[in-house]
Design an enzyme around this catalytic site. Structure first.
Site, PDB file in Angstrom:
ATOM      1  N   HIS A 125     -14.665   0.209   5.446  1.00  0.00           N
ATOM      2  CA  HIS A 125     -13.391  -0.204   4.856  1.00  0.00           C
ATOM      3  C   HIS A 125     -12.839  -1.443   5.555  1.00  0.00           C
ATOM      4  O   HIS A 125     -12.414  -2.401   4.896  1.00  0.00           O
ATOM      5  CB  HIS A 125     -12.389   0.954   4.966  1.00  0.00           C
ATOM      6  CG  HIS A 125     -10.987   0.589   4.595  1.00  0.00           C
ATOM      7  ND1 HIS A 125     -10.490   0.743   3.318  1.00  0.00           N
ATOM      8  CD2 HIS A 125      -9.974   0.079   5.335  1.00  0.00           C
ATOM      9  CE1 HIS A 125      -9.232   0.325   3.296  1.00  0.00           C
ATOM     10  NE2 HIS A 125      -8.889  -0.076   4.512  1.00  0.00           N
ATOM     11  N   GLU A 126     -12.850  -1.434   6.888  1.00  0.00           N
ATOM     12  CA  GLU A 126     -12.297  -2.574   7.637  1.00  0.00           C
ATOM     13  C   GLU A 126     -13.132  -3.838   7.433  1.00  0.00           C
ATOM     14  O   GLU A 126     -12.589  -4.936   7.275  1.00  0.00           O
ATOM     15  CB  GLU A 126     -12.195  -2.224   9.122  1.00  0.00           C
ATOM     16  CG  GLU A 126     -11.246  -1.066   9.428  1.00  0.00           C
ATOM     17  CD  GLU A 126      -9.830  -1.297   8.929  1.00  0.00           C
ATOM     18  OE1 GLU A 126      -9.400  -2.462   8.869  1.00  0.00           O
ATOM     19  OE2 GLU A 126      -9.157  -0.305   8.587  1.00  0.00           O
ATOM     20  N   HIS A 129     -12.266  -5.474   4.165  1.00  0.00           N
ATOM     21  CA  HIS A 129     -11.118  -6.385   4.195  1.00  0.00           C
ATOM     22  C   HIS A 129     -11.570  -7.811   4.515  1.00  0.00           C
ATOM     23  O   HIS A 129     -11.086  -8.781   3.933  1.00  0.00           O
ATOM     24  CB  HIS A 129     -10.112  -5.941   5.267  1.00  0.00           C
ATOM     25  CG  HIS A 129      -9.167  -4.867   4.827  1.00  0.00           C
ATOM     26  ND1 HIS A 129      -8.376  -4.973   3.708  1.00  0.00           N
ATOM     27  CD2 HIS A 129      -8.864  -3.656   5.391  1.00  0.00           C
ATOM     28  CE1 HIS A 129      -7.630  -3.878   3.588  1.00  0.00           C
ATOM     29  NE2 HIS A 129      -7.904  -3.069   4.600  1.00  0.00           N
ATOM     30  N   GLU A 186      -5.893  -2.657  -0.168  1.00  0.00           N
ATOM     31  CA  GLU A 186      -6.397  -1.406   0.413  1.00  0.00           C
ATOM     32  C   GLU A 186      -7.404  -0.740  -0.528  1.00  0.00           C
ATOM     33  O   GLU A 186      -8.464  -0.278  -0.095  1.00  0.00           O
ATOM     34  CB  GLU A 186      -5.232  -0.449   0.701  1.00  0.00           C
ATOM     35  CG  GLU A 186      -4.438  -0.785   1.941  1.00  0.00           C
ATOM     36  CD  GLU A 186      -5.247  -0.609   3.210  1.00  0.00           C
ATOM     37  OE1 GLU A 186      -5.973   0.389   3.329  1.00  0.00           O
ATOM     38  OE2 GLU A 186      -5.159  -1.486   4.081  1.00  0.00           O
TER      39      GLU A 186
END
Length: 264
Positions: A125-126, A129, A186
């Site tokens: 997920h990070e 980004h 997100e």
């Protein structure tokens, strides 16, 4: 008025030239180059290493690096290479990734990421980004709003605005200016990250368990309409829908012998 028209035309032309498309097809405005963002990300990461306590447990560091390396090795060509991974002694259940190929993991994340597949969800997920240029997008919006004209150079000195830049990079908790990613960003990072972890040989189904754990830890989360983040229940539903894409990627990785053996 005659002088204003050419200026407006130049501004409009630059904005049109800066239009980009995110990995999910969302339109973005990006006014900062990858080189500029990498410079800011690297400088911010150095700040974090000075400000926070670095975990030196060899087993923990091997475990986190094993997962991060498995994910980053399968990235698109421009993002491959050595990512710096640091584990910080910090009680909050958090992690972050920065332009410039930097990954930070707080020891508190182990409260909710109970196994390698769940931690891969967080790291994927990070990294999502970063791949989706979310920091550059936020920097660009801030710059156009007239409040971030010197963002590139701020971190290189001690001038005013450093906290804002750190917040835009996603590091505001430690610097007093919390600027969380928006819901669209997100949700996009969830989708991108799920595919990344699946391609790396981690079970995407573990993402649902992770957010159930996160929901249990953050009892009393505000309703979705009051938050910049998707609610945990919405997040879980979105991830379950994305399994249609992620599960075949996971099965293909297993068939190709991609099975990370990351143990804490």
């Amino acid at each position: 008025m005659t002088m204003l028209k050419p200026i407006l035309a130049i501004v409009l032309a630059s904005l049109l030239a800066s239009c980009a498309e995110s990995p999910t097809g969302r339109r973005q405005m990006l006014l900062f180059s990858d080189g500029e963002m990498s410079q800011m990300g690297g400088t911010a990461f150095d700040e974090m290493k000075k400000k926070m306590t670095i975990n030196t447990n060899s087993a923990t560091n091997r475990y986190v690096s094993c997962i991060a390396d498995a994910i980053t090795v399968s990235l698109p060509a421009e993002w491959r290479g050595s990512w710096e991974v640091v584990v910080f002694e910090e009680a909050s259940a958090n992690a972050f990734a920065l332009p410039g190929k930097k990954i930070g993991v707080h020891t508190g994340i182990f409260q909710v990421a109970k196994n390698a597949d769940q931690l891969a969800t967080v790291i994927g997920h990070e990294v999502g980004h970063v791949l989706a240029h979310h920091s550059a997008e936020r920097m660009s919006v801030q710059s156009v709003a007239g409040t971030g004209t010197q963002l590139v150079g701020v971190l290189l000195g001690e001038g005013a605005g450093k906290e804002t830049v750190m917040g835009l990079l996603g590091l505001g908790t430690q610097f007093g200016v919390v600027l969380p990613y928006g819901r669209a960003q997100e949700s996009e990072a969830d989708i991108v990250g799920l595919d990344l972890m699946a391609k790396a040989g981690f079970n995407p189904a573990a993402s649902v368990d992770l957010w159930k754990n996160m929901s249990a830890l953050s009892d009393g989360q505000p309703p979705e309409f009051m938050s910049t983040h998707p609610s945990h229940s919405s997040r879980i539903k979105d991830l379950q829908r994305q399994m249609v894409t992620a599960t075949p990627l996971y099965e293909k990785a297993k068939a190709n012998g991609i099975r990370p053996a990351c143990k804490r």
